[in-house]
Design an enzyme around this catalytic site. Structure first.
Site, PDB file in Angstrom:
ATOM      1  N   GLY A 103     -26.044 -56.243  17.554  1.00 51.50           N
ATOM      2  CA  GLY A 103     -24.648 -55.908  17.246  1.00 51.50           C
ATOM      3  C   GLY A 103     -24.465 -54.407  17.315  1.00 51.50           C
ATOM      4  CB  CYS A 104     -22.163 -52.105  15.536  1.00 50.53           C
ATOM      5  SG  CYS A 104     -21.928 -50.329  15.369  1.00 50.53           S
ATOM      6  CG  PHE A 105     -25.548 -48.622  19.385  1.00 47.44           C
ATOM      7  CD1 PHE A 105     -24.488 -47.960  18.776  1.00 47.44           C
ATOM      8  CD2 PHE A 105     -25.726 -48.474  20.756  1.00 47.44           C
ATOM      9  CE1 PHE A 105     -23.616 -47.167  19.515  1.00 47.44           C
ATOM     10  CE2 PHE A 105     -24.857 -47.688  21.505  1.00 47.44           C
ATOM     11  CZ  PHE A 105     -23.792 -47.033  20.873  1.00 47.44           C
ATOM     12  CD1 TRP A 106     -23.019 -45.953  16.067  1.00 44.87           C
ATOM     13  CD2 TRP A 106     -21.273 -46.517  14.779  1.00 44.87           C
ATOM     14  NE1 TRP A 106     -21.886 -45.469  16.671  1.00 44.87           N
ATOM     15  CE2 TRP A 106     -20.790 -45.793  15.896  1.00 44.87           C
ATOM     16  CE3 TRP A 106     -20.355 -46.978  13.826  1.00 44.87           C
ATOM     17  CZ2 TRP A 106     -19.450 -45.532  16.090  1.00 44.87           C
ATOM     18  CZ3 TRP A 106     -19.007 -46.709  14.011  1.00 44.87           C
ATOM     19  CH2 TRP A 106     -18.558 -45.994  15.133  1.00 44.87           C
TER      20      TRP A 106
END
Ligand code: SME
Length: 366
Positions: free
Chosen positions: A204-207
């Site tokens: 999912g979101c890599f942050w």
């Protein structure tokens, strides 16, 4: 051999060494490197059989080769290969019928050379330990005995064996260049045996995924990027359109002596819903698919085993993509360490999992 032929052979070997150095400079699998090296040698010189035997316990086991079917296991000290292992030196055999104990994998083979491949770069000294076997002369030269004793601490992990259909094919030129080749392979073997490894995880979101994975002990660095899409140098805006095939992915470099791949995956799995296709929390799109992208085929059985264990916790099928890495581009600088730069930034990974990662202290994996 006249000098013109000898220098043509030298030139051919020099070109070949350059090509093998290029192969070895890439992070290839060891067997791939041996296979391509055998193919290069075999087809450049038109040998009868060219290949590697790798040390496995007290015998040599057939590895990558070119040529007809060959015997698979050679005991220590047996045949030319086993003798080169035992004596830790290159053996040149002008006529295989004259070599006591020669193992005939094929009746077509008439002459042979076997070069030991040592485990460390000190193997560079091995050329001084080499000697052409003088048939009917069993005396080991004094210089060889001394070098042999000095070399005793180097372990040997393989031998290169080359057979020719003709008598007296191999000479000192072959020996010298093939020993140089052996040192290139020794270096590659040393670097491929390093515990520093890479895996690419899309969650999912890599942050959040980058931040979470970077907290794990044994992870050396985690970088946000885009994996397995179909255009070069994608920007975030292009990936965002969901038309480039890229998944937001974290490149994880880890020390396998501190954290094993299965432990790393076990921790990664806590941050994803592995049954959710193209969606993690509020993030929807193929760029948010979950995936494990590997560069070393040896990782595949470990990944499969980890996923099999994970599947026991779910009634729905898992949809985590598992395929080799085909492309990876670092994301823009403002995406790197995003949650460190913006501690209140959006993250789909709960804070208690971040704390768990921070306190994670894997048992010694060795
Ligand atoms: N002749 C070798 C056995 C291997 S085959 O040549 C491929 C030897 O005597 O060790």
């Amino acid at each position: 051999m006249d000098t013109t032929t000898a220098s043509a052979k030298s030139q051919q070997y020099q070109l070949l060494l350059q090509q093998v150095r290029q192969f070895a400079a890439q992070p290839v699998d060891l067997v791939s490197l041996l296979a391509n090296t055998a193919a290069l040698l075999h087809h450049s010189f038109g040998f009868w059989w060219t290949g590697f035997y790798r040390v496995a316990g007290d015998e040599l086991v057939l590895s990558a080769f070119q040529g007809p079917v060959a015997c698979t296991n050679i005991p220590y000290g047996k045949g030319v290969c086993g003798a080169a292992w035992k004596e830790r030196r290159t053996i040149v055999v002008p006529d295989v019928e004259q070599f006591p104990g020669h193992i005939a994998c094929s009746s077509q083979s008439r002459s042979e050379i076997v070069v030991p491949i040592f485990s460390n770069t000190n193997a560079l000294t091995q050329s001084s330990t080499s000697a052409i076997t003088q048939l009917h002369d069993n005396a080991i030269p004094q210089a060889l005995t001394q070098s042999h004793n000095n070399a005793i601490t180097q372990s040997l992990w393989a031998v290169l064996d080359i057979d020719s259909e003709h008598l007296s094919t191999f000479d000192d030129t072959d020996r010298l260049y093939l020993e140089q080749l052996a040192t290139i392979l020794s270096d590659a073997h040393a670097s491929l045996s390093s515990p520093i490894r890479d895996i690419y995880l899309a969650g999912g979101c890599f942050w959040g995924t980058q931040h979470y994975l970077s907290l794990l002990r044994g992870v050396l660095h985690a970088e946000a990027g885009y994996a397995n899409g179909n255009i070069p140098n994608p920007t975030y805006e292009q990936v965002y359109t969901d038309t480039t095939g890229f998944a937001e992915t974290v490149h994880v470099r880890y020390d396998a002596s501190q954290i094993s791949l299965s432990r790393l995956l076990e921790m990664f799995f806590k941050t994803i819903d592995p049954t959710s296709l193209n969606r993690q929390a509020h993030d929807i799109g193929t760029r948010y698919r979950t995936g494990i992208y590997f560069t070393d085929p040896d990782d595949l059985p470990v990944i499969r085993h980890s996923l099999k264990k994970l599947a026991n916790n779910y009634s729905d099928p898992l949809v985590v993509e598992v395929i080799p890495l085909t492309a990876f581009y670092l994301a823009e600088e403002y995406h790197q360490d995003y949650l460190q730069k913006h501690p209140d930034g959006y993250c789909h990974i709960p804070l208690d999992l971040m704390s768990e990662a921070r306190n994670f202290n894997p048992p010694n994996e060795n």
